[in-house]
Design a protein around this motif. Structure first.
Motif, PDB file in Angstrom:
ATOM      1  N   ASP A 129       0.862  -1.178   0.000  1.00  0.00           N
ATOM      2  CA  ASP A 129       0.000   0.000   0.000  1.00  0.00           C
ATOM      3  C   ASP A 129       0.900   1.229   0.000  1.00  0.00           C
ATOM      4  N   ALA A 130       0.584   2.207  -0.821  1.00  0.00           N
ATOM      5  CA  ALA A 130       1.400   3.417  -0.898  1.00  0.00           C
ATOM      6  C   ALA A 130       0.518   4.638  -1.115  1.00  0.00           C
ATOM      7  N   THR A 131       1.001   5.753  -0.610  1.00  0.00           N
ATOM      8  CA  THR A 131       0.334   7.033  -0.824  1.00  0.00           C
ATOM      9  C   THR A 131       1.318   7.963  -1.511  1.00  0.00           C
ATOM     10  N   PHE A 132       0.839   8.592  -2.575  1.00  0.00           N
ATOM     11  CA  PHE A 132       1.635   9.538  -3.345  1.00  0.00           C
ATOM     12  C   PHE A 132       0.947  10.894  -3.313  1.00  0.00           C
ATOM     13  N   VAL A 133       1.728  11.945  -3.218  1.00  0.00           N
ATOM     14  CA  VAL A 133       1.205  13.304  -3.273  1.00  0.00           C
ATOM     15  C   VAL A 133       1.701  13.928  -4.564  1.00  0.00           C
ATOM     16  N   HIS A 134       0.759  14.373  -5.388  1.00  0.00           N
ATOM     17  CA  HIS A 134       1.086  14.973  -6.674  1.00  0.00           C
ATOM     18  C   HIS A 134       0.691  16.452  -6.626  1.00  0.00           C
TER      19      HIS A 134
END
Length: 140
Positions: A129-134
């Motif tokens: 599981d990963a969270t990316f901020v764009h």
């Protein structure tokens, strides 16, 4: 069209099969400054080796033209690996990415993903599981 909360639930096709080899594990461990310890049992992948097999699935996300993401504007904010069993030499695995949540706050998009890794007989090996901020550039 940029990524929106409506993209939550989108899944991609599994990646090409990846074979875990003793050599790849040794190279990865050496890059971490922690060579593989051999002797008292089977060699298994270091826990963070999961990033190697999930990376191609993230590449598909970042290059999806529908989402309009710019990799240089992405920060990897969080990651967690949940193992069903360790990766071992001889494993042949594929990774399937799903977008689980998208939040948009002004020009910032927070994208949560889940990558399921399965072996050659479709048994689960791990979930990443990963969270990316764009950060999207403001409209001119």
């Amino acid at each position: 069209m940029p990524i929106t909360p409506d993209h939550a639930g989108k899944s991609y096709a599994p990646t090409r099969a990846y074979e875990v080899t003793h050599g790849k594990l040794a190279e990865f461990a050496a890059a971490l400054g922690d060579p593989l310890v051999e002797g008292s049992g089977p060699v298994v992948a270091p826990p963070t080796f999961g990033a190697v097999v999930t990376g191609p699935a993230w590449d598909v996300l970042f290059t999806d033209p529908e989402l309009g993401l710019t990799l240089s504007r992405v920060v990897h904010a969080d990651q967690q690996f949940r193992y069903h069993r360790p990766l071992e030499p001889g494993d042949v695995v594929t990774a399937t990415l799903s977008i689980t949540k998208v939040r948009v706050r002004g020009t910032t998009e927070i994208i949560t993903t889940s990558v399921e890794v399965r072996d050659a007989v479709e048994q689960p090996v791990l979930v990443a599981d990963a969270t990316f901020v764009h950060s999207r550039e403001e409209a001119a």
